[in-house]
Design a protein around this motif. Sequence first.
Motif, PDB file in Angstrom:
ATOM      1  N   PRO A 113     -11.208  -5.462  -1.002  1.00  0.00           N
ATOM      2  CA  PRO A 113     -11.102  -6.635  -1.893  1.00  0.00           C
ATOM      3  C   PRO A 113      -9.796  -6.642  -2.686  1.00  0.00           C
ATOM      4  CG  PRO A 113     -13.250  -5.574  -2.097  1.00  0.00           C
ATOM      5  CD  PRO A 113     -12.397  -4.656  -1.285  1.00  0.00           C
ATOM      6  N   GLY A 114      -9.194  -7.817  -2.821  1.00  0.00           N
ATOM      7  CA  GLY A 114      -7.995  -7.980  -3.634  1.00  0.00           C
ATOM      8  C   GLY A 114      -6.858  -7.070  -3.191  1.00  0.00           C
ATOM      9  N   THR A 115      -6.262  -6.418  -4.177  1.00  0.00           N
ATOM     10  CA  THR A 115      -5.163  -5.483  -3.878  1.00  0.00           C
ATOM     11  C   THR A 115      -5.564  -4.049  -4.187  1.00  0.00           C
ATOM     12  OG1 THR A 115      -4.244  -5.816  -6.102  1.00  0.00           O
ATOM     13  CG2 THR A 115      -3.406  -7.248  -4.343  1.00  0.00           C
ATOM     14  N   ILE A 116      -6.873  -3.781  -4.114  1.00  0.00           N
ATOM     15  CA  ILE A 116      -7.363  -2.438  -4.425  1.00  0.00           C
ATOM     16  C   ILE A 116      -6.720  -1.398  -3.509  1.00  0.00           C
ATOM     17  CG2 ILE A 116      -9.394  -0.927  -4.344  1.00  0.00           C
ATOM     18  CD1 ILE A 116     -11.060  -3.265  -5.292  1.00  0.00           C
ATOM     19  N   GLY A 117      -6.664  -1.716  -2.214  1.00  0.00           N
ATOM     20  CA  GLY A 117      -6.133  -0.760  -1.242  1.00  0.00           C
ATOM     21  C   GLY A 117      -4.696  -0.373  -1.525  1.00  0.00           C
ATOM     22  N   GLY A 118      -3.844  -1.371  -1.765  1.00  0.00           N
ATOM     23  CA  GLY A 118      -2.445  -1.101  -2.050  1.00  0.00           C
ATOM     24  C   GLY A 118      -2.257  -0.321  -3.341  1.00  0.00           C
ATOM     25  N   THR A 119      -3.080  -0.637  -4.340  1.00  0.00           N
ATOM     26  CA  THR A 119      -2.994   0.070  -5.627  1.00  0.00           C
ATOM     27  C   THR A 119      -3.366   1.533  -5.470  1.00  0.00           C
ATOM     28  OG1 THR A 119      -3.564  -1.965  -6.820  1.00  0.00           O
ATOM     29  CG2 THR A 119      -3.822   0.117  -8.005  1.00  0.00           C
ATOM     30  N   VAL A 120      -4.457   1.792  -4.753  1.00  0.00           N
ATOM     31  CA  VAL A 120      -4.876   3.178  -4.509  1.00  0.00           C
ATOM     32  C   VAL A 120      -3.789   3.928  -3.755  1.00  0.00           C
ATOM     33  CG1 VAL A 120      -6.513   4.634  -3.249  1.00  0.00           C
ATOM     34  CG2 VAL A 120      -7.345   2.691  -4.576  1.00  0.00           C
ATOM     35  N   LEU A 121      -3.173   3.261  -2.767  1.00  0.00           N
ATOM     36  CA  LEU A 121      -2.111   3.893  -1.982  1.00  0.00           C
ATOM     37  C   LEU A 121      -0.914   4.237  -2.854  1.00  0.00           C
ATOM     38  CD1 LEU A 121      -1.222   4.716   0.898  1.00  0.00           C
ATOM     39  CD2 LEU A 121      -0.190   2.466   1.106  1.00  0.00           C
ATOM     40  N   GLN A 122      -0.532   3.324  -3.739  1.00  0.00           N
ATOM     41  CA  GLN A 122       0.614   3.576  -4.615  1.00  0.00           C
ATOM     42  C   GLN A 122       0.352   4.749  -5.552  1.00  0.00           C
ATOM     43  OE1 GLN A 122       1.083  -0.268  -6.413  1.00  0.00           O
ATOM     44  NE2 GLN A 122       2.570  -0.975  -4.901  1.00  0.00           N
ATOM     45  N   ILE A 123      -0.853   4.810  -6.106  1.00  0.00           N
ATOM     46  CA  ILE A 123      -1.199   5.929  -6.996  1.00  0.00           C
ATOM     47  C   ILE A 123      -1.198   7.237  -6.205  1.00  0.00           C
ATOM     48  CG2 ILE A 123      -3.029   6.928  -8.418  1.00  0.00           C
ATOM     49  CD1 ILE A 123      -3.845   4.034  -9.127  1.00  0.00           C
TER      50      ILE A 123
END
Length: 227
Positions: free
Chosen positions: A126-136
């Motif tokens: 959902p949303g940009t959850i995946g990209g955010t987790v990847l960046q962290i």
Amino acid sequence: LAVILLRIDQVPAALASIFTSAFSFEAVGGGVFGYAIMVAMRQGFARGVFSNEAGLGSAPMAHAASDTQEPAEQGMWGVFEVFVDTIIICTLTSMAILLSGVLEKDLSSFASNGAAAAEAFNAILPGTIGGTVLQISLLFFALSTILGWSYYGERCWGYLSNNNKVVNIIFKIAFVLMCVVGSVGSGALMWDISDTLNGMMAIPNLVGLLLLSGTVIQITRDYFDKK
């Protein structure tokens, strides 16, 4: 795992596409078959080395600092480490990208492999959850990598300079400055420099491994005989 579980019904088709496309002209974009295979192997070896450091002679410096009585046992942990990094983690990552469908787009639109992975996670979660987790995750992976390689470099310079304190301080300053250069430099150039320097590390180390292979076999046999 979340991405794969959300599209678990498509996993068999994704696995089949890996094998059917591996040596097809579709996979190489209509290029010359032999040349394309050569490029794929070079990229595979280069990225595999970044994944597991196998053959570079760097990870043994960390293994050598471990508290163990059996070198063969620690060596087997090194083999296990390569298996987890390359076979398990890299397969999970590639499966997530395949299941997302981003490979059907124009790959030139992605500035890097990391951008493709972020797009893949965002396409399913959902949303940009995946990209955010990847960046962290990348933040912590990069930090741990910087600390690990600074330790490797310091050990090497310490050996070459007989642990000269001035040399160690100069190395630390140079290392920090190179971190800045690496973070703001051209991505393609940084990859090329890293691949070249890794090759310069791997070649003499692989020769050393070949010369020591008999010793390794003997130590391993002795270990299993005792067990």
